[in-house]
Scaffold this active site. Sequence first.
Site, PDB file in Angstrom:
ATOM      1  N   ARG A 143      -2.616  16.541  -8.361  1.00  0.00           N
ATOM      2  CA  ARG A 143      -2.580  15.094  -8.403  1.00  0.00           C
ATOM      3  C   ARG A 143      -1.857  14.630  -9.656  1.00  0.00           C
ATOM      4  O   ARG A 143      -1.745  15.358 -10.633  1.00  0.00           O
ATOM      5  CB  ARG A 143      -4.002  14.522  -8.376  1.00  0.00           C
ATOM      6  CG  ARG A 143      -4.684  14.747  -7.036  1.00  0.00           C
ATOM      7  CD  ARG A 143      -6.141  14.341  -7.052  1.00  0.00           C
ATOM      8  NE  ARG A 143      -6.304  12.967  -7.426  1.00  0.00           N
ATOM      9  CZ  ARG A 143      -7.017  12.559  -8.484  1.00  0.00           C
ATOM     10  NH1 ARG A 143      -7.630  13.429  -9.245  1.00  0.00           N
ATOM     11  NH2 ARG A 143      -7.112  11.272  -8.760  1.00  0.00           N
ATOM     12  N   LYS A 178     -13.955  23.073 -13.044  1.00  0.00           N
ATOM     13  CA  LYS A 178     -13.288  22.781 -11.770  1.00  0.00           C
ATOM     14  C   LYS A 178     -13.114  24.064 -10.949  1.00  0.00           C
ATOM     15  O   LYS A 178     -12.690  25.085 -11.486  1.00  0.00           O
ATOM     16  CB  LYS A 178     -11.927  22.149 -12.073  1.00  0.00           C
ATOM     17  CG  LYS A 178     -11.137  21.779 -10.838  1.00  0.00           C
ATOM     18  CD  LYS A 178     -10.047  20.792 -11.191  1.00  0.00           C
ATOM     19  CE  LYS A 178      -9.060  20.608 -10.054  1.00  0.00           C
ATOM     20  NZ  LYS A 178      -8.163  19.479 -10.276  1.00  0.00           N
ATOM     21  N   ARG A 191     -18.572  12.027 -20.613  1.00  0.00           N
ATOM     22  CA  ARG A 191     -18.672  11.942 -22.077  1.00  0.00           C
ATOM     23  C   ARG A 191     -19.772  12.890 -22.542  1.00  0.00           C
ATOM     24  O   ARG A 191     -20.833  12.963 -21.936  1.00  0.00           O
ATOM     25  CB  ARG A 191     -18.992  10.520 -22.505  1.00  0.00           C
ATOM     26  CG  ARG A 191     -17.814   9.604 -22.226  1.00  0.00           C
ATOM     27  CD  ARG A 191     -18.234   8.168 -22.161  1.00  0.00           C
ATOM     28  NE  ARG A 191     -18.639   7.654 -23.446  1.00  0.00           N
ATOM     29  CZ  ARG A 191     -19.356   6.542 -23.589  1.00  0.00           C
ATOM     30  NH1 ARG A 191     -19.782   5.878 -22.537  1.00  0.00           N
ATOM     31  NH2 ARG A 191     -19.667   6.100 -24.785  1.00  0.00           N
TER      32      ARG A 191
HETATM   33  C1  BTN Z   1      -5.455  18.703  -8.070  1.00  0.00           C
HETATM   34  O1  BTN Z   1      -6.510  19.220  -8.433  1.00  0.00           O
HETATM   35  O2  BTN Z   1      -4.776  18.017  -8.837  1.00  0.00           O
HETATM   36  C2  BTN Z   1      -5.001  18.927  -6.663  1.00  0.00           C
HETATM   37  C3  BTN Z   1      -4.586  20.348  -6.426  1.00  0.00           C
HETATM   38  C4  BTN Z   1      -4.139  20.591  -5.000  1.00  0.00           C
HETATM   39  C5  BTN Z   1      -3.577  21.976  -4.821  1.00  0.00           C
HETATM   40  C6  BTN Z   1      -3.273  22.280  -3.392  1.00  0.00           C
HETATM   41  S1  BTN Z   1      -2.864  23.970  -3.152  1.00  0.00           S
HETATM   42  C7  BTN Z   1      -2.315  23.641  -1.535  1.00  0.00           C
HETATM   43  C8  BTN Z   1      -1.564  22.340  -1.591  1.00  0.00           C
HETATM   44  N1  BTN Z   1      -0.190  22.560  -1.963  1.00  0.00           N
HETATM   45  C9  BTN Z   1       0.103  22.035  -3.158  1.00  0.00           C
HETATM   46  O3  BTN Z   1       1.205  22.090  -3.707  1.00  0.00           O
HETATM   47  N2  BTN Z   1      -0.970  21.424  -3.654  1.00  0.00           N
HETATM   48  C10 BTN Z   1      -2.104  21.510  -2.769  1.00  0.00           C
END
Ligand code: BTN
Length: 259
Positions: free
Chosen positions: A61, A123, A251
Site C-alpha cells: 500500500r 505484521k 502509541r
Molecule cells: C501492504 O501491506 O502494504 C500490502 C502488501 C500486499 C502484498 C501482496 S503480495 C501479492 C500481491 N501482489 C503485490 O504486488 N502485492 C500484493
Amino acid sequence: MTIRWSAEAIWEAVAPLLPGFTVEILPEIDSTNSELMRRARAGQMEPTLLVAERQTAGRGRLGRDWQSDTDAGLATLTFSLGLPLAPKDWSGLSLAVGLVVVQSLHPALRLKWPNDVWLDERKLAGILIETTSVGELRYAVIGIGINLLPRAADGLRTPPAALAEVLPGANAPSTLEAIALPLVRAVLDFETQGFGDLRTAFHARDLLYGREVSCTDGSTGSARGVDASGALLLHTASGLQKISSAEVSVRPAAAPTPT
Ligand code: BTN
C-alpha cells in the site's frame, strides 16, 4: 524445489460460485497485482486467482514495496484474486478481506485497521486492493501477501511475524487452500451486503480496540472500532472522530509517573 499446489481442488470449489474462474500458478512475475491489472486494462476480465511462487517487484500500500523472500515461495505466499465486482458501496471491502484472512487462518491473528494482519504486535500479512474500470465494468484486484516462515527484518523496524509461529508446518499450498474459497465467498457477500454486518466480527479481531493510537492525519486518541462504512472510530479530546483514510500507529503506553 517443486511446490505441490492444489490448484485443481481450489478450482473445483470456487468455479461453481464464479463462472469462468481460473487458477494460475506462476514460478515468477513482477507482481500478481500488476499482472491482473495489466490484463484487465487489456480487456481480460475473467475471475482469476493468480499465485506467484516469487514476485520480483511486489507492491504494498501507499507505493511501498512488498518484499517476499527470494527462496522460491517457500517462506511467503503471494497471490491476487481478480474479478469484476459491482457493490453498491465499496467502503469496507479491504476490512472484509482482512477479516476473512484472519478468520481462515488462526484465532490468534488480529487486524490492524484498515487491513493489516498482525500476530503478537508484528505484521504477518498485507493486503493491496486495486480496481480499474473497463467500459461499464469495474475489475477488482485483491492482492494478499502472507509471511509463512520467519525472515529477516529487511529494513523494517521489527522483523515480520510468520504463520508458522502459530501453525507449525504452515506452507504456501495449504495456506492458499485455506483462504481461497472463504475469500471468494466473502467478496461475493460483500458485493451484495456491504461491510455493515461484519462490524461485530471485525471488533472481535481488532488489534487497536481500546488502545491509544496516532494517525498520520495528526489525530490521536483511543481506538473504538469501526463504523458501518469501515471508518476507524477514534475517541479524541474533542469527541468521537471518524478516520476514513490514514495510517495508524499504536502509541506506546505512557511511562508510569514518578512518585
Ligand atoms: C501492504 O501491506 O502494504 C500490502 C502488501 C500486499 C502484498 C501482496 S503480495 C501479492 C500481491 N501482489 C503485490 O504486488 N502485492 C500484493
